[in-house]
Design a protein around this motif. Structure first.
Motif, short mmCIF file in Angstrom:
data_model
loop_
_atom_site.label_atom_id
_atom_site.label_comp_id
_atom_site.label_asym_id
_atom_site.label_seq_id
_atom_site.Cartn_x
_atom_site.Cartn_y
_atom_site.Cartn_z
N ALA A 160 19.58 29.31 34.47
CA ALA A 160 21.01 29.03 34.36
C ALA A 160 21.82 29.88 35.35
O ALA A 160 22.77 29.39 35.97
N LYS A 161 21.43 31.14 35.49
CA LYS A 161 22.14 32.01 36.43
C LYS A 161 21.99 31.50 37.86
O LYS A 161 22.94 31.49 38.65
N GLN A 162 20.81 31.05 38.20
CA GLN A 162 20.57 30.53 39.55
C GLN A 162 21.38 29.27 39.82
O GLN A 162 21.77 29.00 40.97
N LYS A 163 21.68 28.50 38.76
CA LYS A 163 22.52 27.32 38.89
C LYS A 163 24.01 27.66 38.86
O LYS A 163 24.85 26.80 39.09
N ALA A 213 25.51 39.02 26.08
CA ALA A 213 25.33 40.32 26.74
C ALA A 213 24.12 40.30 27.66
O ALA A 213 24.15 40.85 28.77
N LEU A 214 23.03 39.67 27.20
CA LEU A 214 21.83 39.55 28.03
C LEU A 214 22.12 38.73 29.28
O LEU A 214 21.72 39.11 30.39
N TYR A 215 22.83 37.62 29.11
CA TYR A 215 23.14 36.77 30.26
C TYR A 215 24.01 37.51 31.27
O TYR A 215 23.78 37.43 32.48
N THR A 216 24.98 38.26 30.78
CA THR A 216 25.83 39.05 31.67
C THR A 216 25.02 40.13 32.38
O THR A 216 25.18 40.36 33.58
N GLU A 217 24.14 40.78 31.63
CA GLU A 217 23.28 41.82 32.21
C GLU A 217 22.41 41.25 33.33
O GLU A 217 22.12 41.94 34.33
N MET A 218 22.02 39.99 33.19
CA MET A 218 21.18 39.34 34.19
C MET A 218 21.97 38.82 35.39
O MET A 218 21.40 38.29 36.34
#
Length: 290
Positions: A157-160, A188-193
């Protein structure tokens, strides 16, 4: 300096309205807390208004049903502002696009109930992650599983470049004696990534704007210095109150029960150490709402 009190009635005359957290304060995720209910009922009998301000991802109507199930009577509160309502409004305004990947349990599907207050709302579709414009998170698929299980999907998701709409900023809650993960842990995990998470519950401003609108709709103007926020989350309820510049009452017997050594009331030294560590500064503290 945070003042430890023994009952809400010690200070309630200073306030015309309460913004009250639910989980850990009024119920424990299983049943109502009788002393808390009695304290709110007594406060309302003096003319005070009670707005329940919760990070529940449910719409307000869903929280009303949940409260009845837990045994919280309707005469203990006047109105409800939910993180879910605030987040749903943002979703239907297109905050994360129209094609969304949904993270949550089956009972969280009511998050997608139509929102009639908006003109021309976005036409939201639930799709697989690979087809999504954004992510909507009401909570983990499994609240007992470590949030890290979502790391592979979040990397994709982050790469997209997908944004994640978080319907409940809480990290954890205690359901009876069991601790469960909430949507805030995944955000929080998604933000950290390196991903972008959008928040609409405590401690962020949108839910306080909603709470003030709910309070105003009750027909009694209340100044900011006459509002008291009550909650057991140092990084949600108390941080939010500090950000809004309103007084707060920290319930130490909830999430921070062990750290504050709360039995009936918190241990003063343990409370001070905890507040220093967490950089929290509530106006008042009490073991349990009563």
């Amino acid at each position: 300096m945070t003042r430890i009190i023994s009952s809400l009635s010690e200070i309630s005359h200073q306030y015309d309205a309460l913004f009250v957290d639910l989980w850990g304060c009024v119920h424990d995720g299983v049943k109502a807390l009788p002393e808390a209910v009695a304290a709110l009922q007594a406060y309302r009998k003096t003319g005070g208004k009670v707005v329940l301000v919760t990070n529940s991802p449910r719409p307000r109507a869903g929280v009303v049903k949940q409260l009845a199930h837990f045994g919280v009577p309707e005469d203990a509160w006047d109105s409800i502002a939910t993180s879910g309502d605030s987040a749903r409004s943002a979703m239907y305004r297109g905050a994360v696009g129209e094609k969304v990947f949904f993270i949550g349990e089956d009972h969280d599907q009511n998050f997608f109930q139509p929102l009639d207050i908006l003109e021309n709302p976005a036409e939201i579709q639930q799709v697989p992650l690979e087809d999504a414009d954004g992510i909507v998170c009401a909570g983990p698929f499994d609240p007992l599983a470590d949030p890290d299980v979502m790391r592979p999907q979040f990397l994709f998701a982050k790469q997209k470049g997908l944004k994640l709409l978080c319907a409940n900023p809480d990290i954890v809650v205690d359901r009876g004696e069991s601790r469960e993960w909430c949507a805030g842990a995944l955000a929080a995990l998604y933000t950290e990534m390196g991903g972008e998470s959008l928040y609409f519950g405590k401690p962020h401003p949108p839910i306080y704007d909603l709470a003030r609108r709910r309070l105003s709709a009750l027909g009694k103007p209340v100044s900011e210095d006459r509002i008291l926020a009550i909650g057991d989350g140092i990084h949600t309820d108390i941080a939010g109150a500090m950000g809004e510049d309103i007084d707060s009452l920290f319930i130490t017997g909830g999430l921070a029960r062990a750290e504050t050594k709360t039995v009936k009331d918190p241990d003063p030294a343990a409370l001070d150490a905890y507040l220093i560590k967490e950089t929290g500064a509530p106006t008042f503290a009490i073991g349990y709402l009563r």
